[in-house]
Design a protein around this motif. Structure first.
Motif, PDB file in Angstrom:
ATOM      1  N   TYR A 116      66.166 -10.987   8.628  1.00  9.42           N
ATOM      2  CA  TYR A 116      64.949 -10.795   9.419  1.00  9.42           C
ATOM      3  C   TYR A 116      63.839 -11.731   8.951  1.00  9.42           C
ATOM      4  O   TYR A 116      63.193 -12.402   9.757  1.00  9.42           O
ATOM      5  N   GLU A 117      63.615 -11.793   7.648  1.00  5.39           N
ATOM      6  CA  GLU A 117      62.567 -12.668   7.113  1.00  5.39           C
ATOM      7  C   GLU A 117      62.878 -14.135   7.389  1.00  5.39           C
ATOM      8  O   GLU A 117      61.974 -14.924   7.695  1.00  5.39           O
ATOM      9  N   LYS A 118      64.153 -14.501   7.289  1.00  3.34           N
ATOM     10  CA  LYS A 118      64.544 -15.882   7.573  1.00  3.34           C
ATOM     11  C   LYS A 118      64.277 -16.233   9.032  1.00  3.34           C
ATOM     12  O   LYS A 118      63.800 -17.334   9.334  1.00  3.34           O
ATOM     13  N   SER A 119      64.547 -15.310   9.941  1.00  2.00           N
ATOM     14  CA  SER A 119      64.286 -15.582  11.351  1.00  2.00           C
ATOM     15  C   SER A 119      62.789 -15.697  11.623  1.00  2.00           C
ATOM     16  O   SER A 119      62.362 -16.511  12.448  1.00  2.00           O
ATOM     17  N   ILE A 120      61.983 -14.930  10.911  1.00  2.00           N
ATOM     18  CA  ILE A 120      60.521 -15.039  11.051  1.00  2.00           C
ATOM     19  C   ILE A 120      60.047 -16.399  10.567  1.00  2.00           C
ATOM     20  O   ILE A 120      59.229 -17.062  11.215  1.00  2.00           O
ATOM     21  N   PHE A 121      60.562 -16.865   9.436  1.00  2.00           N
ATOM     22  CA  PHE A 121      60.170 -18.169   8.907  1.00  2.00           C
ATOM     23  C   PHE A 121      60.585 -19.293   9.846  1.00  2.00           C
ATOM     24  O   PHE A 121      59.837 -20.254  10.053  1.00  2.00           O
ATOM     25  N   LYS A 122      61.769 -19.192  10.423  1.00  2.00           N
ATOM     26  CA  LYS A 122      62.218 -20.203  11.382  1.00  2.00           C
ATOM     27  C   LYS A 122      61.316 -20.222  12.613  1.00  2.00           C
ATOM     28  O   LYS A 122      60.968 -21.283  13.122  1.00  2.00           O
ATOM     29  N   ALA A 123      60.946 -19.049  13.092  1.00  2.00           N
ATOM     30  CA  ALA A 123      60.062 -18.970  14.254  1.00  2.00           C
ATOM     31  C   ALA A 123      58.701 -19.588  13.940  1.00  2.00           C
ATOM     32  O   ALA A 123      58.135 -20.313  14.768  1.00  2.00           O
ATOM     33  N   GLN A 124      58.183 -19.337  12.748  1.00  2.00           N
ATOM     34  CA  GLN A 124      56.897 -19.921  12.362  1.00  2.00           C
ATOM     35  C   GLN A 124      56.998 -21.441  12.280  1.00  2.00           C
ATOM     36  O   GLN A 124      56.105 -22.162  12.729  1.00  2.00           O
ATOM     37  N   ARG A 125      58.093 -21.948  11.713  1.00  2.00           N
ATOM     38  CA  ARG A 125      58.309 -23.392  11.644  1.00  2.00           C
ATOM     39  C   ARG A 125      58.368 -23.996  13.045  1.00  2.00           C
ATOM     40  O   ARG A 125      57.777 -25.050  13.305  1.00  2.00           O
ATOM     41  N   ASN A 126      59.036 -23.319  13.955  1.00  2.00           N
ATOM     42  CA  ASN A 126      59.178 -23.836  15.304  1.00  2.00           C
ATOM     43  C   ASN A 126      57.852 -23.811  16.066  1.00  2.00           C
ATOM     44  O   ASN A 126      57.580 -24.707  16.861  1.00  2.00           O
ATOM     45  N   VAL A 127      57.023 -22.809  15.801  1.00  2.00           N
ATOM     46  CA  VAL A 127      55.695 -22.784  16.422  1.00  2.00           C
ATOM     47  C   VAL A 127      54.865 -23.952  15.900  1.00  2.00           C
ATOM     48  O   VAL A 127      54.156 -24.618  16.668  1.00  2.00           O
ATOM     49  N   ILE A 128      54.964 -24.233  14.615  1.00  2.00           N
ATOM     50  CA  ILE A 128      54.238 -25.376  14.049  1.00  2.00           C
ATOM     51  C   ILE A 128      54.724 -26.678  14.689  1.00  2.00           C
ATOM     52  O   ILE A 128      53.925 -27.562  14.999  1.00  2.00           O
ATOM     53  N   LEU A 129      56.022 -26.803  14.917  1.00  2.00           N
ATOM     54  CA  LEU A 129      56.556 -27.991  15.598  1.00  2.00           C
ATOM     55  C   LEU A 129      56.000 -28.116  17.007  1.00  2.00           C
ATOM     56  O   LEU A 129      55.616 -29.202  17.436  1.00  2.00           O
ATOM     57  N   CYS A 130      55.950 -27.012  17.747  1.00  2.00           N
ATOM     58  CA  CYS A 130      55.430 -27.035  19.114  1.00  2.00           C
ATOM     59  C   CYS A 130      53.961 -27.461  19.142  1.00  2.00           C
ATOM     60  O   CYS A 130      53.564 -28.330  19.936  1.00  2.00           O
ATOM     61  N   VAL A 131      53.175 -26.861  18.285  1.00  2.00           N
ATOM     62  CA  VAL A 131      51.744 -27.170  18.254  1.00  2.00           C
ATOM     63  C   VAL A 131      51.512 -28.615  17.817  1.00  2.00           C
ATOM     64  O   VAL A 131      50.696 -29.333  18.411  1.00  2.00           O
ATOM     65  N   SER A 132      52.238 -29.063  16.817  1.00  2.00           N
ATOM     66  CA  SER A 132      52.034 -30.430  16.331  1.00  2.00           C
ATOM     67  C   SER A 132      52.493 -31.458  17.369  1.00  2.00           C
ATOM     68  O   SER A 132      51.881 -32.526  17.490  1.00  2.00           O
ATOM     69  N   ALA A 133      53.531 -31.162  18.148  1.00  2.00           N
ATOM     70  CA  ALA A 133      53.972 -32.091  19.194  1.00  2.00           C
ATOM     71  C   ALA A 133      52.877 -32.268  20.239  1.00  2.00           C
ATOM     72  O   ALA A 133      52.551 -33.398  20.630  1.00  2.00           O
ATOM     73  N   CYS A 134      52.284 -31.171  20.678  1.00  2.00           N
ATOM     74  CA  CYS A 134      51.209 -31.260  21.680  1.00  2.00           C
ATOM     75  C   CYS A 134      49.960 -31.926  21.098  1.00  2.00           C
ATOM     76  O   CYS A 134      49.334 -32.761  21.747  1.00  2.00           O
ATOM     77  N   LEU A 135      49.611 -31.564  19.881  1.00  3.06           N
ATOM     78  CA  LEU A 135      48.415 -32.129  19.255  1.00  3.06           C
ATOM     79  C   LEU A 135      48.563 -33.632  19.017  1.00  3.06           C
ATOM     80  O   LEU A 135      47.633 -34.403  19.301  1.00  3.06           O
ATOM     81  N   LEU A 136      49.701 -34.058  18.530  1.00  2.00           N
ATOM     82  CA  LEU A 136      49.917 -35.489  18.305  1.00  2.00           C
ATOM     83  C   LEU A 136      49.936 -36.270  19.614  1.00  2.00           C
ATOM     84  O   LEU A 136      49.416 -37.381  19.684  1.00  2.00           O
ATOM     85  N   TYR A 137      50.543 -35.694  20.654  1.00  2.00           N
ATOM     86  CA  TYR A 137      50.535 -36.369  21.955  1.00  2.00           C
ATOM     87  C   TYR A 137      49.098 -36.554  22.443  1.00  2.00           C
ATOM     88  O   TYR A 137      48.722 -37.622  22.908  1.00  2.00           O
ATOM     89  N   TRP A 138      48.281 -35.497  22.315  1.00  2.00           N
ATOM     90  CA  TRP A 138      46.902 -35.584  22.748  1.00  2.00           C
ATOM     91  C   TRP A 138      46.135 -36.614  21.915  1.00  2.00           C
ATOM     92  O   TRP A 138      45.332 -37.382  22.466  1.00  2.00           O
ATOM     93  N   CYS A 139      46.368 -36.652  20.610  1.00  2.08           N
ATOM     94  CA  CYS A 139      45.697 -37.632  19.744  1.00  2.08           C
ATOM     95  C   CYS A 139      46.057 -39.062  20.143  1.00  2.08           C
ATOM     96  O   CYS A 139      45.181 -39.925  20.223  1.00  2.08           O
ATOM     97  N   ILE A 140      47.334 -39.305  20.397  1.00  5.56           N
ATOM     98  CA  ILE A 140      47.755 -40.648  20.806  1.00  5.56           C
ATOM     99  C   ILE A 140      47.112 -41.017  22.136  1.00  5.56           C
ATOM    100  O   ILE A 140      46.636 -42.141  22.320  1.00  5.56           O
TER     101      ILE A 140
END
Length: 129
Positions: A82-106
């Motif tokens: 359960y904890e591992k799945s939570i950590f993976k979900a948090q990592r994936n949310v960070i990936l989603c946010v950083s993809a959008c933020l970097l696209y906007w910055c570029i």
């Protein structure tokens, strides 16, 4: 890690490299070529935004329908999973946010470079008159 997350991680890495290239000091000719190349990549790169939105909605749905393991009934293996799945979900949310933020910055960096170039042309034209 699913294939979609590997692809998204690769996109984030490429976006980060492009953002670094755009912000590094370079001669005017090299900088204009880099901005032109990044501008050409922006239009097909916009497809990352709906992809990220879909992945984010998928994460949200999985989070709402995840089995909770917070009581004492759970074994240590279930709690670890359960904890591992939570950590993976948090990592994936960070990936989603950083993809959008970097696209906007570029996008904004390219737009600022184009505006600066246009203002320099107007200034040069006014000086010539």
């Amino acid at each position: 890690m699913g294939l979609q997350w590997v692809i998204l991680a690769g996109v984030v890495a490429v976006e980060a490299a492009v953002a670094v290239l755009l912000t590094l000091p370079a001669p005017r000719l090299v900088k204009s070529r880099i901005v032109a190349l990044a501008s050409l990549l922006l239009q097909p790169g916009a497809s990352i935004v709906p992809f990220v939105a879909f992945q984010f909605l998928d994460l949200r749905w999985k989070n709402e329908h995840r089995l909770m393991c917070t009581s004492e009934i759970c074994t240590t293996e279930e709690r670890t999973r359960y904890e591992k799945s939570i950590f993976k979900a948090q990592r994936n949310v960070i990936l989603c946010v950083s993809a959008c933020l970097l696209y906007w910055c570029i996008f904004r960096i390219c737009k600022y470079h184009k505006e600066i170039r246009e203002l320099e042309e107007v200034e040069k034209h006014l000086k010539d008159q």
